[in-house]
Design an enzyme around this catalytic site. Structure first.
Site, PDB file in Angstrom:
ATOM      1  N   GLY A  20       7.461  -2.519  -0.579  1.00 21.63           N
ATOM      2  CA  GLY A  20       6.639  -2.277  -1.767  1.00 21.63           C
ATOM      3  C   GLY A  20       5.433  -3.178  -1.991  1.00 21.63           C
ATOM      4  N   ASN A  22       2.374  -2.479  -1.143  1.00 18.12           N
ATOM      5  CA  ASN A  22       1.285  -1.621  -1.627  1.00 18.12           C
ATOM      6  C   ASN A  22       1.526  -1.197  -3.079  1.00 18.12           C
ATOM      7  OD1 ASN A  22      -0.762  -1.211   0.550  1.00 18.12           O
ATOM      8  ND2 ASN A  22       1.088  -0.687   1.707  1.00 18.12           N
ATOM      9  N   HIS A 114      -1.875   4.763   5.688  1.00 16.83           N
ATOM     10  CA  HIS A 114      -1.297   4.808   7.036  1.00 16.83           C
ATOM     11  C   HIS A 114      -1.814   3.601   7.833  1.00 16.83           C
ATOM     12  CE1 HIS A 114       0.558   6.661  10.497  1.00 16.83           C
ATOM     13  NE2 HIS A 114      -0.541   6.372  11.186  1.00 16.83           N
ATOM     14  N   GLU A 147      -0.815  19.525   4.606  1.00 19.46           N
ATOM     15  CA  GLU A 147       0.406  19.980   5.276  1.00 19.46           C
ATOM     16  C   GLU A 147       0.523  19.404   6.685  1.00 19.46           C
ATOM     17  OE1 GLU A 147      -1.616  21.800   3.382  1.00 19.46           O
ATOM     18  OE2 GLU A 147      -0.593  23.559   2.538  1.00 19.46           O
ATOM     19  N   GLU A 179      -4.335  -3.390   3.976  1.00 15.51           N
ATOM     20  CA  GLU A 179      -3.787  -2.242   3.230  1.00 15.51           C
ATOM     21  C   GLU A 179      -3.747  -2.544   1.733  1.00 15.51           C
ATOM     22  OE1 GLU A 179      -0.119  -0.419   4.476  1.00 15.51           O
ATOM     23  OE2 GLU A 179      -0.379  -1.098   6.534  1.00 15.51           O
TER      24      GLU A 179
HETATM   25  C1  GAR Z   1       2.815   0.068   5.229  1.00 16.49           C
HETATM   26  O1  GAR Z   1       2.404  -0.610   6.373  1.00 16.49           O
HETATM   27  C2  GAR Z   1       2.339   1.514   5.268  1.00 16.49           C
HETATM   28  O2  GAR Z   1       1.092   1.671   5.858  1.00 16.49           O
HETATM   29  C3  GAR Z   1       3.411   2.133   6.116  1.00 16.49           C
HETATM   30  O3  GAR Z   1       4.613   1.562   5.651  1.00 16.49           O
HETATM   31  C4  GAR Z   1       4.330   0.236   5.198  1.00 16.49           C
HETATM   32  C5  GAR Z   1       4.877   0.075   3.805  1.00 16.49           C
HETATM   33  O4  GAR Z   1       4.721  -1.242   3.375  1.00 16.49           O
HETATM   34  N1  GAR Z   1       3.418   3.563   5.972  1.00 16.49           N
HETATM   35  C6  GAR Z   1       3.642   4.388   6.978  1.00 16.49           C
HETATM   36  O5  GAR Z   1       3.881   4.003   8.108  1.00 16.49           O
HETATM   37  C7  GAR Z   1       3.592   5.847   6.618  1.00 16.49           C
HETATM   38  N2  GAR Z   1       3.416   6.623   7.777  1.00 16.49           N
HETATM   39  P1  GAR Z   1       4.975  -1.648   1.869  1.00 16.49           P
HETATM   40  O6  GAR Z   1       6.347  -1.082   1.499  1.00 16.49           O
HETATM   41  O7  GAR Z   1       4.982  -3.146   1.869  1.00 16.49           O
HETATM   42  O8  GAR Z   1       3.890  -1.051   1.020  1.00 16.49           O
END
Ligand code: GAR
Length: 194
Positions: A20, A22, A114, A147, A179
């Site tokens: 979590g 992000n 992503h 989609e 991110e």
């Molecule tokens: C992040 O690196 C995000 O880009 C990735 O999961 C992680 C979540 O981190 N998402 C994917 O790979 C989706 N395809 P977080 O829980 O610390 O935000």
């Protein structure tokens, strides 16, 4: 809802599956004066995760969804989205694939982050694949969800150099910092256009 400089903020939901970071950065943004969102709802498919801990600690309405049956799970989610009048869904490390029906219902209202420079390295194990292919740069992308997996219109990207000394873990760490910076910026960007 909160009024800001004559404008109504957009009700936002964040979908998570893990630690979590992000979610945290979106939450932090939602508390700033310039924020265009109210973070009303967190949806998670997992119980014991840092993201849920953070969400509950900060008193965000948090719903844990049982994902044994997809249709059932999504019906539940939709009920919570409608109840909270959610206009923007931010996928933040949400590791469940949304059905086409769900995506159609909320088209242009779902965004995702992503960990690659899309259109390169859709799907999983992005860092490992970027390193193995000898890429000079990698990064992250915020995009609209359609989609087709990881293929919607790109909103914002940022990149970082891949060093010879990097491995998937060190690269993931560097990209995660980016991110956390670009997700709120991307939200701000799309909402400044409406
Ligand atoms: C992040 O690196 C995000 O880009 C990735 O999961 C992680 C979540 O981190 N998402 C994917 O790979 C989706 N395809 P977080 O829980 O610390 O935000």
């Amino acid at each position: 809802m909160v009024k800001l400089i004559g404008r109504t903020k957009i009700n936002c939901a964040v979908f998570i599956s893990g630690r979590g970071t992000n979610l945290k950065s979106i939450f932090k943004y939602s508390k700033t004066i310039k924020s265009k969102i109210d973070l009303k709802l967190v949806i998670s498919n997992n119980y014991n995760i840092l993201g849920v801990e953070f969400s509950k600690k900060n008193k965000i309405n948090t719903k844990i969804i049982d994902y044994k049956k997809l249709k059932h799970a999504e019906d539940h989610i939709i009920k919570h989205l409608r109840k909270n009048n959610i206009k923007l869904i931010c996928l933040a490390g949400f590791m469940k694939i949304l059905s086409n029906d769900f995506i159609k219902k909320f088209k242009y209202h779902i965004i995702n982050i992503h960990p690659s420079l899309l259109p390169k390295y859709k799907g999983l194990n992005t860092h490992e694949r970027a390193i193995n292919n000898g890429e000079k740069y990698s990064g992250c992308t915020v995009h609209f969800v359609t989609e087709k997996l990881d293929s919607g219109k790109i909103i914002l990207q940022d990149r970082v150099k891949i060093l010879k000394s990097d491995n998937p873990q060190t690269l993931a760490k560097k990209i995660l910092i980016l991110e956390n910076k670009i997700y709120p910026k991307a939200i701000d960007l799309i909402l400044s256009k409406i």
